[in-house]
Scaffold this active site. Structure first.
Site, PDB file in Angstrom:
ATOM      1  N   ALA A  59       0.867  -1.178   0.000  1.00  0.00           N
ATOM      2  CA  ALA A  59       0.000   0.000   0.000  1.00  0.00           C
ATOM      3  C   ALA A  59       0.903   1.227   0.000  1.00  0.00           C
ATOM      4  CB  ALA A  59      -0.897  -0.004   1.235  1.00  0.00           C
ATOM      5  N   CYS A  93      -5.738   1.652  -7.356  1.00  0.00           N
ATOM      6  CA  CYS A  93      -6.084   0.229  -7.487  1.00  0.00           C
ATOM      7  C   CYS A  93      -7.542  -0.120  -7.237  1.00  0.00           C
ATOM      8  CB  CYS A  93      -5.225  -0.595  -6.545  1.00  0.00           C
ATOM      9  SG  CYS A  93      -3.554  -0.786  -7.156  1.00  0.00           S
TER      10      CYS A  93
HETATM   11  C1  UDX Z   1       1.309  -0.175 -12.041  1.00  0.00           C
HETATM   12  C2  UDX Z   1      -0.061  -0.646 -12.516  1.00  0.00           C
HETATM   13  O1  UDX Z   1      -0.841   0.492 -12.813  1.00  0.00           O
HETATM   14  C3  UDX Z   1      -0.806  -1.473 -11.517  1.00  0.00           C
HETATM   15  O2  UDX Z   1      -1.895  -2.100 -12.134  1.00  0.00           O
HETATM   16  C4  UDX Z   1       0.050  -2.537 -10.961  1.00  0.00           C
HETATM   17  O3  UDX Z   1      -0.579  -3.143  -9.870  1.00  0.00           O
HETATM   18  C5  UDX Z   1       1.435  -2.075 -10.645  1.00  0.00           C
HETATM   19  O4  UDX Z   1       2.010  -1.274 -11.673  1.00  0.00           O
HETATM   20  P1  UDX Z   1       2.008   1.988 -10.686  1.00  0.00           P
HETATM   21  O5  UDX Z   1       3.424   1.594 -10.495  1.00  0.00           O
HETATM   22  O6  UDX Z   1       1.317   2.722  -9.586  1.00  0.00           O
HETATM   23  O7  UDX Z   1       1.096   0.716 -10.953  1.00  0.00           O
HETATM   24  O8  UDX Z   1       1.843   2.769 -12.074  1.00  0.00           O
HETATM   25  P2  UDX Z   1       2.666   4.004 -12.595  1.00  0.00           P
HETATM   26  O9  UDX Z   1       3.227   4.797 -11.472  1.00  0.00           O
HETATM   27  O10 UDX Z   1       1.818   4.646 -13.629  1.00  0.00           O
HETATM   28  O11 UDX Z   1       3.945   3.321 -13.303  1.00  0.00           O
HETATM   29  C6  UDX Z   1       3.935   2.672 -14.523  1.00  0.00           C
HETATM   30  C7  UDX Z   1       5.211   3.066 -15.282  1.00  0.00           C
HETATM   31  O12 UDX Z   1       5.326   2.283 -16.461  1.00  0.00           O
HETATM   32  C8  UDX Z   1       5.239   4.542 -15.725  1.00  0.00           C
HETATM   33  O13 UDX Z   1       6.371   5.180 -15.185  1.00  0.00           O
HETATM   34  C9  UDX Z   1       5.307   4.454 -17.253  1.00  0.00           C
HETATM   35  O14 UDX Z   1       6.096   5.465 -17.845  1.00  0.00           O
HETATM   36  C10 UDX Z   1       5.910   3.070 -17.463  1.00  0.00           C
HETATM   37  N1  UDX Z   1       5.633   2.495 -18.783  1.00  0.00           N
HETATM   38  C11 UDX Z   1       4.368   2.434 -19.243  1.00  0.00           C
HETATM   39  C12 UDX Z   1       6.685   1.988 -19.543  1.00  0.00           C
HETATM   40  O15 UDX Z   1       7.848   2.045 -19.126  1.00  0.00           O
HETATM   41  N2  UDX Z   1       6.404   1.420 -20.750  1.00  0.00           N
HETATM   42  C13 UDX Z   1       5.148   1.369 -21.261  1.00  0.00           C
HETATM   43  O16 UDX Z   1       4.944   0.865 -22.370  1.00  0.00           O
HETATM   44  C14 UDX Z   1       4.080   1.890 -20.479  1.00  0.00           C
HETATM   45  C1  UDX Z   2      -4.329  -0.817  -1.897  1.00  0.00           C
HETATM   46  C2  UDX Z   2      -4.131  -2.133  -1.128  1.00  0.00           C
HETATM   47  O1  UDX Z   2      -4.179  -1.887   0.279  1.00  0.00           O
HETATM   48  C3  UDX Z   2      -2.823  -2.777  -1.514  1.00  0.00           C
HETATM   49  O2  UDX Z   2      -2.675  -4.043  -0.874  1.00  0.00           O
HETATM   50  C4  UDX Z   2      -2.786  -2.948  -3.027  1.00  0.00           C
HETATM   51  O3  UDX Z   2      -1.575  -3.511  -3.451  1.00  0.00           O
HETATM   52  C5  UDX Z   2      -3.015  -1.635  -3.722  1.00  0.00           C
HETATM   53  O4  UDX Z   2      -4.234  -1.049  -3.289  1.00  0.00           O
HETATM   54  P1  UDX Z   2      -3.428   1.684  -1.647  1.00  0.00           P
HETATM   55  O5  UDX Z   2      -4.333   2.011  -2.784  1.00  0.00           O
HETATM   56  O6  UDX Z   2      -2.023   2.170  -1.694  1.00  0.00           O
HETATM   57  O7  UDX Z   2      -3.337   0.097  -1.467  1.00  0.00           O
HETATM   58  O8  UDX Z   2      -4.080   2.268  -0.303  1.00  0.00           O
HETATM   59  P2  UDX Z   2      -4.953   1.728   0.924  1.00  0.00           P
HETATM   60  O9  UDX Z   2      -4.184   1.921   2.162  1.00  0.00           O
HETATM   61  O10 UDX Z   2      -5.504   0.387   0.671  1.00  0.00           O
HETATM   62  O11 UDX Z   2      -6.149   2.798   0.951  1.00  0.00           O
HETATM   63  C6  UDX Z   2      -7.061   2.928  -0.122  1.00  0.00           C
HETATM   64  C7  UDX Z   2      -8.065   4.020   0.185  1.00  0.00           C
HETATM   65  O12 UDX Z   2      -8.991   3.614   1.194  1.00  0.00           O
HETATM   66  C8  UDX Z   2      -7.467   5.342   0.677  1.00  0.00           C
HETATM   67  O13 UDX Z   2      -8.101   6.421   0.029  1.00  0.00           O
HETATM   68  C9  UDX Z   2      -7.755   5.331   2.158  1.00  0.00           C
HETATM   69  O14 UDX Z   2      -7.821   6.612   2.690  1.00  0.00           O
HETATM   70  C10 UDX Z   2      -9.110   4.625   2.178  1.00  0.00           C
HETATM   71  N1  UDX Z   2      -9.412   3.981   3.469  1.00  0.00           N
HETATM   72  C11 UDX Z   2      -8.643   2.957   3.934  1.00  0.00           C
HETATM   73  C12 UDX Z   2     -10.515   4.406   4.221  1.00  0.00           C
HETATM   74  O15 UDX Z   2     -11.222   5.323   3.805  1.00  0.00           O
HETATM   75  N2  UDX Z   2     -10.795   3.778   5.402  1.00  0.00           N
HETATM   76  C13 UDX Z   2     -10.055   2.749   5.885  1.00  0.00           C
HETATM   77  O16 UDX Z   2     -10.384   2.227   6.954  1.00  0.00           O
HETATM   78  C14 UDX Z   2      -8.924   2.329   5.131  1.00  0.00           C
END
Ligand code: UDX
Ligand code: UDX
Length: 458
Positions: A160, A272
């Site tokens: 997370a 996510c």
């Molecule tokens: C990503 C996915 O969105 C999520 O579904 C998965 O669980 C974990 O990987 P995140 O790392 O948060 O999550 O996404 P983001 O920060 O947008 O990073 C993706 C990176 O891939 C970007 O920096 C983008 O430039 C890069 N990318 C994308 C490439 O290098 N090549 C591509 O063709 C497309």
């Molecule tokens: C989530 C999952 O926790 C993680 O395991 C997965 O890999 C990616 O998606 P993340 O999106 O980073 O992680 O954040 P998380 O801590 O799960 O919180 C999601 C949202 O729910 C936030 O906006 C948070 O503020 C909200 N939230 C969480 C609540 O409103 N109440 C709660 O009790 C817990």
């Protein structure tokens, strides 16, 4: 030595590889991305994402066995194991628009892997993908004339944001899914061996490919469902005089329910939850399971309702109009300890209040740049102010939208003095001392609690 490559240097790829490199000095870890600015930032003092503890982990391995690069092709050629962590946003066009995952980056990456490989490799799905994507990708990878063989492994990400480093260092579990074939099992073992450097073996679980892919969607759906469930109860609390914090505490002490993820809020955000549930909904619809699809979709609808209910409460309490009124929004990030604003309820609230023609001042310690980008055309209507005191000055209302710890300890007496009266505070995260704020003079509205107001009419 194993050459480990990660394609995609985002919120997932960067922290995950930094932790792997720090625990496996004998392996060489390279992270590539098409975004040159991001790659440069990973090698500078200004990391591209804000994540507590990340700087130290990156510094411990950078240049030793952790490298960042934009040269995707050469690094594919040299890799033994390739993690793919490119983004898979919800499709915005064509069939499945608004629901299905857009797999174009994943497919493009798979083809790039084939074109640049001269040896067989293990390809690890780190991006969250629709169930059974691995099968399609395996076909693309293994349809090659060079006689190369690729094994695909699913290793979903459970970290997370805000606690990514802690989650990676001490995971509840690591999940690795693979094919039952001999090479499939070898591939699974090669990933188990990496994590076993710091994760106790009993916490590394192996399953078939599809269980692994589905577990990621299911875990996020269950977590989001808890938030939507408590938020649904919060609406009833506001009507009946019950206090949602007391209800959460009382039900969370039941071991079968558990106390985590029961904090009522203005809604859940992040990259996510919404995307993964939509993915699940699309999958159910595809298989003709419309009741199952509707069941999960309701978790998202409840979340949208909670955000809109928050805005309606603000407008109705402020004498049914916020037009022309200065409103300070405290927090833009989707939760504390991250600079990420993807799907942030703060921005949804901001957009709705702009439609009501309020004058919005947005403050956040780390997320203002991302907020400005995400708001797009609406950004020109918003005043971005890093200092919460300056943001609140001359405002009619404050809304707490992110649970940043620093908002708890502000000098609310001074803030009250600087505001237009009657001064309103809407705590969308239930983090403030509501009784104290009321005694200062604020009209206080929290989530799932009766409002604490002053009757100004004598
Ligand atoms: C990503 C996915 O969105 C999520 O579904 C998965 O669980 C974990 O990987 P995140 O790392 O948060 O999550 O996404 P983001 O920060 O947008 O990073 C993706 C990176 O891939 C970007 O920096 C983008 O430039 C890069 N990318 C994308 C490439 O290098 N090549 C591509 O063709 C497309
Ligand atoms: C989530 C999952 O926790 C993680 O395991 C997965 O890999 C990616 O998606 P993340 O999106 O980073 O992680 O954040 P998380 O801590 O799960 O919180 C999601 C949202 O729910 C936030 O906006 C948070 O503020 C909200 N939230 C969480 C609540 O409103 N109440 C709660 O009790 C817990």
């Amino acid at each position: 030595m194993t050459n480990i490559l990660c394609i995609g240097a985002g919120y997932v790829g960067g922290p995950t590889m930094a932790v792997i490199a720090s625990h496996c000095p004998q392996h060489r870890v390279v992270v590539v991305d098409i975004n040159e600015a991001r790659i440069n930032a990973w090698q500078s003092d200004q990391l591209p994402i804000y994540e507590p503890g990340l700087g130290e982990v990156v510094r411990s391995a950078l240049g030793r066995n952790l490298f960042f690069s934009t040269d995707v092709n050469r690094n594919i050629a040299e890799a033994d194991i390739i993690f793919v962590s490119v983004n898979t946003p919800t499709k915005s066009f064509g069939q499945g628009a608004g629901r299905a995952a857009d797999l174009q980056y994943w497919e493009k990456t798979a083809r790039q892997i084939v074109e640049n490989s001269t040896s067989s490799k293990v390809v690890v799905e780190k991006s969250t993908l629709p169930v059974r994507t691995a099968e399609a990708m395996e076909q693309i990878l293994n349809y090659n004339s060079a006689g190369l063989h690729f094994d695909i492994v699913s290793n979903p990400e459970f970290l997370a944001e805000g606690t990514a480093i802690q989650d990676m260092q001490h995971p509840d579990r690591v999940l690795i899914g693979g094919k039952d074939s001999p090479t499939g099992q070898q591939a699974v073992q090669s990933i188990v061996d990496i994590y076993a450097h710091w994760v106790p073996r009993e916490r590394i679980i192996t399953t078939n490919l599809w269980s692994s892919e589905l577990s990621k969607l299911a875990a996020n759906a269950f977590l989001a469902q808890r938030v939507s469930s408590i938020n649904a109860i919060s609406a009833l609390c506001e009507k009946t005089g019950a206090d949602v914090n007391e209800v959460s505490h009382a039900i969370g002490l039941d071991n079968r329910i558990g106390r985590h993820f029961l904090k009522a809020s203005v809604g859940f955000g992040g990259s996510c939850f919404r995307k993964d549930i939509l993915n699940l909904v699309y999958l159910c619809e595809y298989y003709g399971l419309s009741e199952v699809a509707n069941y999960w979709e309701q978790v998202i609808k409840m979340n949208e309702h909670q955000q809109m209910r928050f805005v309606s409460n603000m407008v109705s309490s402020m004498f049914n109009t916020v037009a022309g009124k200065r409103i300070a929004l405290f927090g833009a990030a989707f939760k504390a300890n991250t600079s990420d604003t993807r799907e942030s309820p703060a921005l949804a609230v901001c957009r709705s209040l702009l439609e009501e023609r309020a004058n919005i001042v947005l403050t956040d310690p780390h997320a203002l740049d991302n907020a400005r980008t995400d708001l797009g055309g609406a950004a020109k209507l918003v005043c971005f102010e890093p200092d919460p005191y300056a943001a609140a000055k001359d405002a009619h209302a404050i809304a707490i939208l992110t649970d940043w710890a620093q908002y708890v300890d502000l000098d609310y007496e001074a803030i009250y003095e600087s505001m237009v009266k009657p001064a309103f505070i809407f705590d969308g995260r239930n983090i403030l001392d509501h009784k104290k704020l009321h005694s200062i003079g604020f009209n206080v509205y929290a989530i799932g609690k009766p409002p604490l107001t002053h009757n100004h009419v004598s």
